[in-house]
Design a protein around this motif. Sequence first.
Motif, mmCIF file in Angstrom:
data_model
loop_
_atom_site.group_PDB
_atom_site.id
_atom_site.type_symbol
_atom_site.label_atom_id
_atom_site.label_comp_id
_atom_site.label_asym_id
_atom_site.label_seq_id
_atom_site.Cartn_x
_atom_site.Cartn_y
_atom_site.Cartn_z
ATOM 1 N N ASP A 41 0.802 -1.219 0.000
ATOM 2 C CA ASP A 41 0.000 0.000 0.000
ATOM 3 C C ASP A 41 0.839 1.276 0.000
ATOM 4 N N ALA A 42 1.916 1.286 0.763
ATOM 5 C CA ALA A 42 2.777 2.467 0.809
ATOM 6 C C ALA A 42 3.420 2.729 -0.549
ATOM 7 N N MET A 43 3.871 1.660 -1.204
ATOM 8 C CA MET A 43 4.485 1.807 -2.522
ATOM 9 C C MET A 43 3.447 2.256 -3.563
ATOM 10 N N LYS A 44 2.237 1.687 -3.500
ATOM 11 C CA LYS A 44 1.176 2.103 -4.423
ATOM 12 C C LYS A 44 0.882 3.588 -4.260
ATOM 13 N N LYS A 45 0.828 4.033 -3.019
ATOM 14 C CA LYS A 45 0.563 5.452 -2.750
ATOM 15 C C LYS A 45 1.641 6.326 -3.389
ATOM 16 N N GLU A 46 2.892 5.907 -3.269
ATOM 17 C CA GLU A 46 4.001 6.666 -3.858
ATOM 18 C C GLU A 46 3.934 6.628 -5.391
ATOM 19 N N ILE A 47 3.622 5.472 -5.962
ATOM 20 C CA ILE A 47 3.506 5.351 -7.424
ATOM 21 C C ILE A 47 2.394 6.265 -7.939
ATOM 22 N N LEU A 48 1.238 6.237 -7.276
ATOM 23 C CA LEU A 48 0.124 7.080 -7.703
ATOM 24 C C LEU A 48 0.466 8.562 -7.567
ATOM 25 N N LYS A 49 1.216 8.913 -6.530
ATOM 26 C CA LYS A 49 1.655 10.301 -6.355
ATOM 27 C C LYS A 49 2.550 10.718 -7.523
ATOM 28 N N GLU A 50 3.489 9.852 -7.900
ATOM 29 C CA GLU A 50 4.389 10.148 -9.018
ATOM 30 C C GLU A 50 3.628 10.214 -10.350
ATOM 31 N N LEU A 51 2.643 9.350 -10.525
ATOM 32 C CA LEU A 51 1.828 9.395 -11.742
ATOM 33 C C LEU A 51 1.039 10.697 -11.818
#
Length: 85
Positions: A41-51
């Motif tokens: 979940d933490a990594m997904k949050k970071e990926i979505l932020k970068e997207l």
Amino acid sequence: MPSLIGGWLNQEYDLCQSWGLTESYLATLTFNAAKASFANDAMKKEILKELRKAYGLEDKVELEIFINHKCGQPDDPKKRIKMTF
């Protein structure tokens, strides 16, 4: 590595757009892929932020409007949109 043609991501975007897919549809696919990934979940949050940064949609409300209301689509569906990362 992109999975469709085994080329660079921008080549795959160009190919998909030549098939008639819009920037809005490709953005939807990209965000859905990030949400459905096996990342924690933490990594997904970071990926979505970068997207959101890459698409210029750092405000979550803007992102929802872009995806759900098909904003950003060209008037001419055959018009190709340049995607750079």
